[in-house]
Design a protein around this motif. Structure first.
Motif, PDB file in Angstrom:
ATOM      1  N   VAL A  60       0.817  -1.203   0.000  1.00  0.00           N
ATOM      2  CA  VAL A  60       0.000   0.000   0.000  1.00  0.00           C
ATOM      3  C   VAL A  60       0.860   1.266   0.000  1.00  0.00           C
ATOM      4  N   ILE A  61       1.953   1.248   0.763  1.00  0.00           N
ATOM      5  CA  ILE A  61       2.779   2.455   0.838  1.00  0.00           C
ATOM      6  C   ILE A  61       3.493   2.735  -0.490  1.00  0.00           C
ATOM      7  N   PRO A  62       4.181   1.768  -1.114  1.00  0.00           N
ATOM      8  CA  PRO A  62       4.760   2.082  -2.428  1.00  0.00           C
ATOM      9  C   PRO A  62       3.696   2.434  -3.466  1.00  0.00           C
ATOM     10  N   ALA A  63       2.484   1.877  -3.327  1.00  0.00           N
ATOM     11  CA  ALA A  63       1.398   2.254  -4.227  1.00  0.00           C
ATOM     12  C   ALA A  63       1.041   3.719  -4.029  1.00  0.00           C
ATOM     13  N   THR A  64       1.024   4.152  -2.775  1.00  0.00           N
ATOM     14  CA  THR A  64       0.725   5.549  -2.471  1.00  0.00           C
ATOM     15  C   THR A  64       1.836   6.463  -2.967  1.00  0.00           C
ATOM     16  N   VAL A  65       3.074   5.999  -2.883  1.00  0.00           N
ATOM     17  CA  VAL A  65       4.198   6.776  -3.413  1.00  0.00           C
ATOM     18  C   VAL A  65       4.008   7.032  -4.905  1.00  0.00           C
ATOM     19  N   LEU A  66       3.703   5.976  -5.658  1.00  0.00           N
ATOM     20  CA  LEU A  66       3.495   6.134  -7.102  1.00  0.00           C
ATOM     21  C   LEU A  66       2.272   6.997  -7.402  1.00  0.00           C
ATOM     22  N   ALA A  67       1.211   6.809  -6.605  1.00  0.00           N
ATOM     23  CA  ALA A  67      -0.013   7.586  -6.822  1.00  0.00           C
ATOM     24  C   ALA A  67       0.235   9.069  -6.576  1.00  0.00           C
ATOM     25  N   SER A  68       0.928   9.388  -5.476  1.00  0.00           N
ATOM     26  CA  SER A  68       1.203  10.787  -5.160  1.00  0.00           C
ATOM     27  C   SER A  68       2.102  11.428  -6.203  1.00  0.00           C
ATOM     28  N   LEU A  69       3.128  10.677  -6.626  1.00  0.00           N
ATOM     29  CA  LEU A  69       4.057  11.204  -7.622  1.00  0.00           C
ATOM     30  C   LEU A  69       3.344  11.466  -8.948  1.00  0.00           C
ATOM     31  N   SER A  70       2.556  10.505  -9.403  1.00  0.00           N
ATOM     32  CA  SER A  70       1.879  10.649 -10.695  1.00  0.00           C
ATOM     33  C   SER A  70       0.852  11.776 -10.661  1.00  0.00           C
ATOM     34  N   SER A  71       0.090  11.882  -9.557  1.00  0.00           N
ATOM     35  CA  SER A  71      -0.903  12.960  -9.468  1.00  0.00           C
ATOM     36  C   SER A  71      -0.223  14.312  -9.375  1.00  0.00           C
ATOM     37  N   GLY A  72       0.935  14.375  -8.675  1.00  0.00           N
ATOM     38  CA  GLY A  72       1.661  15.632  -8.566  1.00  0.00           C
ATOM     39  C   GLY A  72       2.226  16.102  -9.886  1.00  0.00           C
ATOM     40  N   VAL A  73       2.836  15.185 -10.631  1.00  0.00           N
ATOM     41  CA  VAL A  73       3.403  15.537 -11.943  1.00  0.00           C
ATOM     42  C   VAL A  73       2.289  15.955 -12.900  1.00  0.00           C
ATOM     43  N   PHE A  74       1.189  15.210 -12.884  1.00  0.00           N
ATOM     44  CA  PHE A  74       0.038  15.538 -13.739  1.00  0.00           C
ATOM     45  C   PHE A  74      -0.500  16.934 -13.410  1.00  0.00           C
ATOM     46  N   ALA A  75      -0.577  17.252 -12.107  1.00  0.00           N
ATOM     47  CA  ALA A  75      -1.109  18.549 -11.692  1.00  0.00           C
ATOM     48  C   ALA A  75      -0.219  19.695 -12.152  1.00  0.00           C
ATOM     49  N   PHE A  76       1.079  19.535 -12.007  1.00  0.00           N
ATOM     50  CA  PHE A  76       1.992  20.573 -12.491  1.00  0.00           C
ATOM     51  C   PHE A  76       1.836  20.770 -14.005  1.00  0.00           C
ATOM     52  N   TYR A  77       1.614  19.667 -14.705  1.00  0.00           N
ATOM     53  CA  TYR A  77       1.518  19.723 -16.169  1.00  0.00           C
ATOM     54  C   TYR A  77       0.284  20.505 -16.619  1.00  0.00           C
ATOM     55  N   ILE A  78      -0.858  20.317 -15.938  1.00  0.00           N
ATOM     56  CA  ILE A  78      -2.087  20.974 -16.383  1.00  0.00           C
ATOM     57  C   ILE A  78      -2.352  22.294 -15.667  1.00  0.00           C
ATOM     58  N   SER A  79      -1.502  22.670 -14.721  1.00  0.00           N
ATOM     59  CA  SER A  79      -1.708  23.926 -14.000  1.00  0.00           C
ATOM     60  C   SER A  79      -1.670  25.114 -14.960  1.00  0.00           C
ATOM     61  N   PRO A  80      -2.606  26.053 -14.791  1.00  0.00           N
ATOM     62  CA  PRO A  80      -2.601  27.239 -15.659  1.00  0.00           C
ATOM     63  C   PRO A  80      -1.473  28.209 -15.338  1.00  0.00           C
ATOM     64  N   VAL A  81      -0.804  28.008 -14.195  1.00  0.00           N
ATOM     65  CA  VAL A  81       0.314  28.868 -13.808  1.00  0.00           C
ATOM     66  C   VAL A  81       1.553  28.462 -14.603  1.00  0.00           C
ATOM     67  N   THR A  82       2.230  29.413 -15.166  1.00  0.00           N
ATOM     68  CA  THR A  82       3.452  29.136 -15.920  1.00  0.00           C
ATOM     69  C   THR A  82       4.572  28.755 -14.963  1.00  0.00           C
ATOM     70  N   GLY A  83       5.213  27.613 -15.211  1.00  0.00           N
ATOM     71  CA  GLY A  83       6.295  27.168 -14.343  1.00  0.00           C
ATOM     72  C   GLY A  83       5.770  26.582 -13.048  1.00  0.00           C
ATOM     73  N   ILE A  84       6.646  26.527 -12.042  1.00  0.00           N
ATOM     74  CA  ILE A  84       6.308  25.974 -10.732  1.00  0.00           C
ATOM     75  C   ILE A  84       6.366  27.097  -9.699  1.00  0.00           C
ATOM     76  N   ASP A  85       5.249  27.311  -9.015  1.00  0.00           N
ATOM     77  CA  ASP A  85       5.124  28.400  -8.046  1.00  0.00           C
ATOM     78  C   ASP A  85       5.728  27.981  -6.705  1.00  0.00           C
ATOM     79  N   PHE A  86       6.796  28.663  -6.308  1.00  0.00           N
ATOM     80  CA  PHE A  86       7.444  28.360  -5.025  1.00  0.00           C
ATOM     81  C   PHE A  86       7.362  29.589  -4.110  1.00  0.00           C
ATOM     82  N   SER A  87       6.193  30.240  -4.116  1.00  0.00           N
ATOM     83  CA  SER A  87       6.015  31.472  -3.356  1.00  0.00           C
ATOM     84  C   SER A  87       5.668  31.231  -1.894  1.00  0.00           C
ATOM     85  N   ALA A  88       5.388  29.974  -1.504  1.00  0.00           N
ATOM     86  CA  ALA A  88       5.021  29.678  -0.121  1.00  0.00           C
ATOM     87  C   ALA A  88       5.840  28.505   0.399  1.00  0.00           C
ATOM     88  N   PRO A  89       7.171  28.673   0.525  1.00  0.00           N
ATOM     89  CA  PRO A  89       8.034  27.532   0.858  1.00  0.00           C
ATOM     90  C   PRO A  89       7.733  26.886   2.210  1.00  0.00           C
TER      91      PRO A  89
END
Length: 295
Positions: free
Chosen positions: A189-218
């Motif tokens: 379950v944990i490695p499955a969650t690792v892959l799920a989180s990684l894939s959803s995160g990469v997908f979200a960055f790809y479709i985000s309307p914001v240009t680039g990656i916003d690191f304004s709230a570190p």
């Protein structure tokens, strides 16, 4: 400290792990609000950072059977868990960005009830009629919260109904995941969650309307992705190995109470009396169901 922990009974160990996991989890929604990130950027940061940290926790602290757990991901249940957890990650974050925290967490709190539904079909565990009645009562409580959700103070200008749907979808996805984990104990379950989180995160960055990656709230990004999400999830996943899953579910209801409280104190997001009443009805319904299942 660790010697004292080892001296405890398994039940007490499980309760302590679950309590610690939930207490770490409760300020999560506050930091999500404080980040003020665009919703897909938030999904991206939480997913990528959680996957990295959770992978390190799994690899260094949990002493996994790496080969068998990785191989289990290529099974149908493994693929279903990866898909469900990826959708969970997206749905919860979108829900928080959409509407009141209390609406989302009240809907999410129905997870034990949906777990009972899945257990009926996947594990052949018969549910008493009163269990289905309690599920209906809990849904009525959610209806109260949603119906008055737009009257809460300082909430996002989104759809209360859509936010509640996101919360319910997260509850259903988590219940489905935990039921599969019970049905297939060797499932990673944990490695499955690792892959799920990684894939959803990469997908979200790809479709985000914001240009680039916003690191304004570190600070908020670090707290959400590196501390809160991975450590709370790891502790809550370990806890059922020591105590009953129903006890862990009961303790997890603290998030429903403390999550909105942190947001109330932190940024003044204030629910209405009707919302609090509906949330209390859901809380009491789930406590009653868990107690019933133990008898």
């Amino acid at each position: 400290m660790f010697s004292k922990f080892n001296d405890l009974s398994n039940n007490h160990k499980g309760i302590m792990l679950a309590l610690l996991g939930v207490l770490i989890l409760t300020p999560d929604t506050l930091f999500m609000r404080l980040s003020e990130l665009e919703r897909w950027q938030m999904v991206g940061w939480r997913g990528v950072l959680m996957s990295i940290t959770l992978f390190l926790i799994w690899l260094l602290l949990m002493k996994p059977n790496i080969k068998s757990e990785i191989l289990s991901l290529f099974s149908i249940p493994g693929c279903l868990v990866i898909l469900a957890m990826a959708l969970n990650h997206i749905n919860f974050t979108l829900g928080v960005a959409e509407t009141s925290i209390m609406v989302v967490l009240t809907a999410l709190a129905t997870m034990p009830l949906f777990a009972a539904v899945f257990s009926s079909f996947l594990l052949n565990e018969k549910q008493p009629i009163i269990g289905w009645v309690i599920l209906i009562i809990a849904m009525l409580g959610i209806g109260l919260v949603v119906n008055d959700g737009s009257n809460a103070a300082n909430i996002p200008n989104g759809s209360v109904i859509l936010g509640s749907v996101y919360g319910l979808m997260t509850a259903i996805g988590l219940a489905f995941t935990f039921t599969l984990a019970r049905k297939y104990p060797d499932l990673g379950v944990i490695p499955a969650t690792v892959l799920a989180s990684l894939s959803s995160g990469v997908f979200a960055f790809y479709i985000s309307p914001v240009t680039g990656i916003d690191f304004s709230a570190p600070i908020s990004v670090f707290m959400m992705g590196v501390i809160i999400s991975p450590f709370s999830f790891a502790l809550l996943l370990i806890a059922p190995k020591y105590t009953q899953a129903s006890m862990v579910s009961l303790i997890m209801l603290l998030e429903m109470v403390l999550g909105p409280l942190w947001v109330w104190l932190g940024i003044g997001e204030i629910p209405t009396i009707t919302m609090i009443s509906g949330s209390l009805l859901v809380l009491l319904s789930i406590v009653a169901y868990i107690r019933l299942s133990e008898s």
